[in-house]
Structure formats: C-alpha cells, structure tokens
Design a protein around this motif. Sequence first.
Motif, PDB file in Angstrom:
ATOM      1  N   ASN A   6       0.862  -1.184   0.000  1.00 51.57           N
ATOM      2  CA  ASN A   6       0.000   0.000   0.000  1.00 51.57           C
ATOM      3  C   ASN A   6       0.898   1.235   0.000  1.00 51.57           C
ATOM      4  O   ASN A   6       2.131   1.116  -0.053  1.00 51.57           O
ATOM      5  N   VAL A   7       0.300   2.388   0.095  1.00 53.59           N
ATOM      6  CA  VAL A   7       1.080   3.617  -0.044  1.00 53.59           C
ATOM      7  C   VAL A   7       2.088   3.764   1.103  1.00 53.59           C
ATOM      8  O   VAL A   7       3.192   4.276   0.918  1.00 53.59           O
ATOM      9  N   PHE A   8       1.738   3.233   2.302  1.00 54.75           N
ATOM     10  CA  PHE A   8       2.648   3.375   3.441  1.00 54.75           C
ATOM     11  C   PHE A   8       3.864   2.457   3.288  1.00 54.75           C
ATOM     12  O   PHE A   8       4.998   2.866   3.540  1.00 54.75           O
ATOM     13  N   ASN A  13       9.534   1.784   2.178  1.00 55.95           N
ATOM     14  CA  ASN A  13      10.598   1.139   1.423  1.00 55.95           C
ATOM     15  C   ASN A  13      11.358   2.119   0.543  1.00 55.95           C
ATOM     16  O   ASN A  13      12.542   1.924   0.269  1.00 55.95           O
ATOM     17  N   ALA A  14      10.681   3.189   0.126  1.00 55.68           N
ATOM     18  CA  ALA A  14      11.368   4.211  -0.667  1.00 55.68           C
ATOM     19  C   ALA A  14      12.467   4.857   0.175  1.00 55.68           C
ATOM     20  O   ALA A  14      13.565   5.129  -0.307  1.00 55.68           O
ATOM     21  N   GLN A 106      -7.555  -5.902  -5.980  1.00 52.79           N
ATOM     22  CA  GLN A 106      -7.880  -5.707  -4.563  1.00 52.79           C
ATOM     23  C   GLN A 106      -7.842  -7.048  -3.835  1.00 52.79           C
ATOM     24  O   GLN A 106      -7.311  -7.142  -2.727  1.00 52.79           O
ATOM     25  N   ASP A 107      -8.394  -8.072  -4.468  1.00 55.46           N
ATOM     26  CA  ASP A 107      -8.454  -9.387  -3.830  1.00 55.46           C
ATOM     27  C   ASP A 107      -7.052  -9.916  -3.529  1.00 55.46           C
ATOM     28  O   ASP A 107      -6.791 -10.454  -2.458  1.00 55.46           O
TER      29      ASP A 107
END
Lengths: 417, 97
Positions: A6-8, A13-14, A106-107
């Motif tokens: 997800n975005v977090f 990791n960035a 999504q699944d």
Amino acid sequence: MRTRYNVFSLARNAMRHHADWPKAWRSPEPKSSYDAVIVGGGGHGLATAYYLAKEHKLTNVAVLERSWLGGGNTGRNTTIVRSNYLWDESAALYEHAMKLWEGLSQDLNYNVMFSQRGVLNLAHNQHDLREISRRVNANRLNGIDSEVLDAKGVKDYCPAIDLRGGGRYPVLGASLQRRGGTARHDAVAWGYARAADALGVDIIQECPVEGFRISNGRVQGVQTGKGYIEARKVGLVPAGHASVLAERAGFRLPVTSVPLQALVSEPVKPVLDCVIMSGAVHAYISQSDKGELVIGAGVDKYVGYGQRGSLPVTEETLGAICELFPIFRRMRMLRNWGGIVDTCPDASPILSKTPVEGLYINCGWGTGGFKATPGSGHVFAHTIATDRPHAINAPFSLDRFRSGYLIDEHGAAAVAH
Amino acid sequence: MLLIDCPYCGPRAEVEFSYGNEAHIARPLQPEALDDDDWADYLFMKTNRKGVMLERWVHSHGCRRWFNVARDTVTYEILAVYPMGAKPPKLPERSYL
C-alpha cells in the motif's frame, strides 16, 4: 504477516532505497506429502492453488512448475481479456472470469494492471457483420455488455485505423465489449503466487513431473525431478504439454499442440487506446503501458512443441496489420516468440475429472486461455476440492467427446481459432 | 519455415503444403460394433507426440498429392518422407520431457 502493498509500505521502502522489500513468496523444498498437488505454475495453476486455499481451506497444497513461474503461455500471450463468447456455456465461464478480473487487484493485494479499455472485433464483409450481430445479441441475453458499431463508430473509437483496410480488409463495423481490455500477464502469475503462498501453499519451481503412481485406478502421488511426492489429489494444469502428461497417466486427450505467435514493436508514444481484433485475418493489436505495440498472430498449421512460430504466419499477420494501420508500416518489431497452445476439436477447454480417480485436468484452452485465468482457477479448485465439477465447468468435461455434447466455439468465439 | 521434400516435385517451402495431421489412423472395419468410447477415441483422441510424429501432408499448391512425413515436433527436423499406404520407416525413438 506478509507485508501488505500500500502507499505506506511503498513510502517506507522508498526511504530504504527499495533495498529490502521482502520476497513475494517462499521457495521451499517439497514436503514428502500434500493433500493436493497442482502440476503447472502458470496463471491457471497458481489461481487454482489460491482458490483451493482461500475458498476451500485446503492449504496443504503444492504447485509444481517445471521451469519458472509464468514462463509458459502466461508470459507469452497478448494479455487480452474479454468475455463476449457466443455459446451459453462459454459465456458463463468467461463472464465468471471477467467478474473476478474486475476485483482481482484488490483481492490479491497486487496490481495486475487490469485496464478495461474496450475490445473491438472487426467485421470485413457482410457475413462478418451478421455474425457479429448474432453474437452481440447472444451476449446481451447472457448479461454480457456488447454492442455493434458501424464503420463510423469504429473510426470514432479508434482513430488510428484505416477503414479502407488497403482494399483487402475493409472495415464495415465491429462488435465492442467496453468491459474488455488487457491485464499485465506476469503480474497475474506473481500476484496469485504471492497470495497463494501467504495462505500456506508451497510453490516449487524447477520441479518437472516425470510420472504418476497410480494403483487401483486411483492416483497416489507424482514422481518429480525433486523426488516422489505423495498426493491423493492431483490437478494437471499443463497447457501445451497436456497430452504428454496424460500419456504418462495412461489416458488420451483430444488436443493438438501448436505454437501460437506474438510480437512486440519498438515503444512509441500513446497511439492506440483500445484492443483491436480481427478474426478474419487472425491478427490482434493493442499498445502496452510501455508503449510497445503488442501483436498477436495465428497458430502454425502443424503440431509443434518448439515455442517458436513459423515465418509465413508472422508475415501474413503483419501484412494485415499494415493494411489496417498504414501508420504502423515503418515500425520495427523488437521481439517475436511462440507459446505452445493445446487446441481442442471444438475450440473449448477441458476442465474435468479424468479416468484416473483423484486426477483432474485443466487444459485445451487453445489460443485464448489468459482471459479465463481467474475463472478457470476458481471452478477448477471447486472441482478438485469437492470431487465434482462446478455448475460452470460441468459442460467442459472430457466426457463431452464421448457424448457428443461439444461446445463449438470455432469461429463463434469472435476469433478464428 | 519448413522445407518439405515432396516425393513427386522435390523440396518446396511449407506454404505450398497443407497439413493432414496424424497418419496411419485406421478406419474401423466394423463401425456397427463400436461403442461411444471407441468412436470418441477414433474421432477425437490425438497422438500429439512430443518427439517423432508420423503425419500426412498434401502438396496443395503443386502436384496435389498426399504423402507421409516423419517429423520431430521439437526440432522440426524432417526425418523421412514416404508414400501413402507404406509402412513407416524404422527410426530411432526420440523422447523429450
């Protein structure tokens, strides 16, 4: 718990320069025994394992792949997804897959880059137009979105096309499925592998299946390159090598294995935002997100396991593409390749029990298996777990070649198989 | 591209030929004695060999005559060409996994 994408997690990791993303799946040594073994680690096999674990709580499962995941037809197709098949049985199967595609990213918590950009099937003559009207009507009766476009409608939807088709392939109209499109094929294999692995499925690569141990008509296990593995249920999902495996299990299949070719061009700026297919000339074209034109050609006319196609087929397809899209004439092709497809006499797949108890087979997808990946895995998992076909795959049994209940999608399936 | 040695016209490119699939399938002599399983096997089940395949070809855009070919379906090497009705020549077995 596996890292959720997800975005977090991306931001975290960035910060670490993407140096320590965890592995997407484990690579365990095979255990000596499993409840079920799936032979074939392409999209269909991995999807089967995923739905076995997710829907049927069967997690003591191994997927055995002879080389690397998605290295067969899953990574060799032209990534087209659609469900506008003529016959009720096929419509039910492919639409089942389409509905799963729509929620798949999504699944699986994995972006399969499913893009519903619309699929056009061109008509080049009066007969094609009538066939298209018939198929569109059949699709609508089955609740599948489908519409007929006239020539102007085709030009509006896809401005790059030349309706004159060089005089050889004039475009008179097309059928359009707006929910159809493309998906990133490698991501489908990787997404299913990661999700299945997270549920406890062992994914074992470089593990060819060499034979089966069968006693009293019941499968006991499989002999592999990494030793004998005991399993009371074995699902074969081998694509082009279906007959090779079936022969080792002692039964015959009605499939013919032939190479199907595809090509990609050098990457260019966005020019084609839909998928164009022409059954009459057996050419399809779309543009990948990297900008390459992805072109699908026809099959060789003779049996072949060489994973490369013959040159006359390439020539014919590119000839037709150049007539339909004169603006592509000077583009250079970067790569071409072939995948071995197993075609059935009625151009429909086999998702079935076999003469050997506990042995199930999913094969015969011919030139169009990728689009069915989620649906195929879903109903095949049901067949393996309950030892009964799902209502959707019951018509696709091996027995139909004995009963004569063929599902003849030759030509009917919007593409000449 | 295959170069097929037509026994009547000599070596020609594959585009001149049509494919007739598996050779040596014998039509049942007593069709009325067959049950559905036998018919399914005769009509639909294929040898589909990975290795040496015995198959029929016809020189459609040439002499239009049929003949048999033994071909390796992995390397695409043509190992023998022999007339219709003849027994296949003895060839070493090739098997691939």
